[in-house]
Design a protein around this motif. Structure first.
Motif, short mmCIF file in Angstrom:
data_model
loop_
_atom_site.label_atom_id
_atom_site.label_comp_id
_atom_site.label_asym_id
_atom_site.label_seq_id
_atom_site.Cartn_x
_atom_site.Cartn_y
_atom_site.Cartn_z
N UNK A 108 3.70 1.95 1.84
CA UNK A 108 2.75 3.02 2.14
C UNK A 108 3.22 4.28 1.44
N UNK A 109 2.30 5.25 1.37
CA UNK A 109 2.64 6.52 0.73
C UNK A 109 3.20 7.52 1.74
N UNK A 117 2.49 5.03 9.76
CA UNK A 117 1.22 5.58 10.23
C UNK A 117 0.34 6.07 9.09
N UNK A 118 0.73 5.78 7.89
CA UNK A 118 -0.05 6.20 6.73
C UNK A 118 -1.38 5.43 6.69
N UNK A 119 -2.41 6.12 6.24
CA UNK A 119 -3.72 5.47 6.14
C UNK A 119 -3.72 4.34 5.10
N UNK A 120 -2.82 4.44 4.10
CA UNK A 120 -2.85 3.46 3.01
C UNK A 120 -1.79 2.37 3.21
N UNK A 121 -1.30 2.21 4.42
CA UNK A 121 -0.29 1.19 4.69
C UNK A 121 -0.81 -0.19 4.26
N UNK A 122 0.04 -0.94 3.56
CA UNK A 122 -0.34 -2.26 3.06
C UNK A 122 0.78 -3.23 3.39
N UNK A 123 0.43 -4.31 4.04
CA UNK A 123 1.34 -5.19 4.77
C UNK A 123 1.55 -6.47 3.98
N UNK A 124 2.77 -6.90 3.90
CA UNK A 124 3.03 -8.16 3.19
C UNK A 124 2.46 -9.32 4.03
N UNK A 125 1.78 -10.23 3.34
CA UNK A 125 1.11 -11.32 4.04
C UNK A 125 -0.31 -10.96 4.45
#
Lengths: 351, 351
Positions: A108-109, A117-125
């Protein structure tokens, strides 16, 4: 080595959407590494990602991933990953080659302390291909030294362990506080019992299926256990805790919600990071305001917390509990076994 | 002067349980004073106390007072009281005679800063006889100098004002934060708008019946108003706030619950101190945990907060808004008028 075996989720749906395939390995970006996966622990999020189980905050039964929007299929699931770095991108130092690592589970940024808590959080899987595979690509700086030589035991730390740690930080648990852990035998629960008791000094009431688990739970650090199959569960918990529960840590959801609020003392705190028994529940707002309760939502955690967690595992205060391992190709059977929720600790895939 | 006119609630039930009577004045304890009531502001708690509207955390439709147990009837309701000290107990200094005061609305054994969370909290108008009367007896040290010479305007401060202040402290509202106040025209709401905006420097979105209230709300300090009768309320609020609500302050309950959670940003905070539209609501636990929300319950407040509130009123930052006054003997009509919820500001009884 341009291909590997992997499971891909090909769309929202049942186990038939989890397909075993030979897929191409993408090329490495300059700041990435290739990790040969030794172990991937299962989580509810693996299954809900396939089922589209997250809904949206406008439509609770909409099919959606955990960002409450669509998933780009096909996608390799699996978020709790341990393995060995076998190839590095152009800007990554060679010395990390052959390191045994656990993968911090998202990008995330967001700035440190708020990255989860970032809006652009990107999760592995989910937003990135994950651990139901022989290999995975991940940013080098998100690969941390595995705290245990046994990589099966290290695998559940990034998601289950971090989730439990962050819940406890959210609740601001203090030494001597009485903490009820619902679903104490599960992946997050068995971490929560140990972290709350052994790191933060809480008195932990572990809620379990039956009293046969009492000895094991006390070995993990629990103060007492209470069996949840009771017609007077509120009374049982109240008695075990001498009437004062400061904090409830929950991943069970609907089935334990009203009981949790009933046993909390005035000003007490309920923290949720999951809802395996049911996501929609009835809230009596009077209970919330008359008891001055805090209902806190929690997902994953921060890098600082991850550092602290890895140290606690190294120091032997927290030991990941493995219930059962499956070879990678038995991922469907592993998910079915996991969903029965009879296990104590984690279910792990071994590619 | 051994008798007075008063309304007593004679049991849980309808308006017929609110009976106008001539009752005896009890004798003063040594640390108490007799207050001649000039004004008593109405609150939902007056009505719910009569209706037994609080339920218990085990049975949501049980008839119960706000301590979620029985009430000792007959009981004089009324919790928001301003008046003049006309008689003092044996250990109270004479110099307080003829002081104009507002009554801190409860007694408890809790230590300063936690007195509102004590298990033995006892509320005037519920555990003690209250303000639907010509006189009331109260502890001398819980009588504070009225901050306004107009005692009708002072009356709503102890309950409505303190409730709003404590909600804002619970939410830890910071300067520049975007705060949605649901039910902004009500007693607690009209305080909340002013305190959040004028004392804590928040940008307040006031949720109102219709845009005719826009000018008045902006005079109170609101940044914008949004009309709640909309088919796209989430979009309207999101637009007014540029998409980021940090805090929702709510006394509305069920009717605004899902909308409130939908408009909050990640990590946002919802504070409730009442639920006039409905006490039972559906909570999607996924929304709570995926958005890292904080749902906080709040009732009344502390003595320190009461001091701060009185000062803010004296300084002109907060002005209690009075919608309509009724003579004491019209208390039933006043409660009926109050329940219609059409007012802007408080309804006040004048004995």
């Amino acid at each position: 080595m341009n291909t590997m075996k992997a499971f891909q989720v090909t769309g929202f749906g049942g186990l038939d959407k989890l397909e075993y395939k030979t897929v191409e390995l993408p090329s490495l970006e300059k700041d990435e590494v290739l990790v040969k996966i030794h172990a991937t622990a299962l989580n509810n999020s693996d299954i809900w990602m396939r089922e589209g189980g997250y809904g949206t905050d406008r439509s609770s039964d909409a099919a959606a991933g955990w960002r409450r929007e669509g998933i780009q299929f096909p996608r390799i699931p699996g978020s709790d990953i341990a393995g060995e770095i076998v190839k590095v991108g152009s800007e990554v130092e060679d010395k990390v080659l052959h390191k045994k690592v656990v993968l911090f589970p998202f990008q995330s940024s967001g700035k440190v302390g708020h990255e989860h808590m970032s809006e652009d959080i990107a999760y592995i899987g989910s937003e990135f291909d994950g651990g139901y595979a022989e290999y995975v690509i991940w940013k080098a700086d998100l690969c941390y030294d595995a705290p245990l030589t046994n990589l099966s035991e290290s695998a559940p730390i990034p998601v289950s362990g971090l989730t439990a740690w962050h819940m406890i930080k959210r609740a601001n648990i203090q030494k001597g506080e009485m903490v009820l852990v619902n679903g104490a035998t599960g992946g997050v629960g068995s971490f929560a019992v140990q972290i709350a008791a052994n790191v933060f000094g809480a008195k932990v009431i572990a809620l379990v299926r039956d009293q046969s688990l009492d000895k094991k739970m006390k070995e993990l650090g629990a103060y007492k256990t209470v069996a949840y199959k009771s017609h007077q569960l509120v009374e049982d918990i109240t008695k075990a805790s001498d009437g004062q529960i400061d904090v409830v840590l929950d991943v069970v959801g609907d089935a334990m919600f009203s009981t949790s609020l009933a046993v909390l003392k005035k000003g007490g705190t309920f923290v949720t990071s999951g809802a395996s028994s049911g996501v929609l529940t009835e809230l009596d707002l009077r209970t919330l305001y008359l008891k001055h309760l805090n209902l806190l939502g929690s997902t994953l955690g921060t890098k600082e917390e991850f550092d602290d967690l890895l140290k606690a595992v190294q120091d032997g205060l927290v030991k990941p509990i493995i219930d059962k391992t499956f070879p990678l190709e038995k991922a469907k059977e592993a998910q079915s076994y996991f969903k029965e929720s009879k296990q104590l600790g984690k279910v792990v895939l071994l590619p």
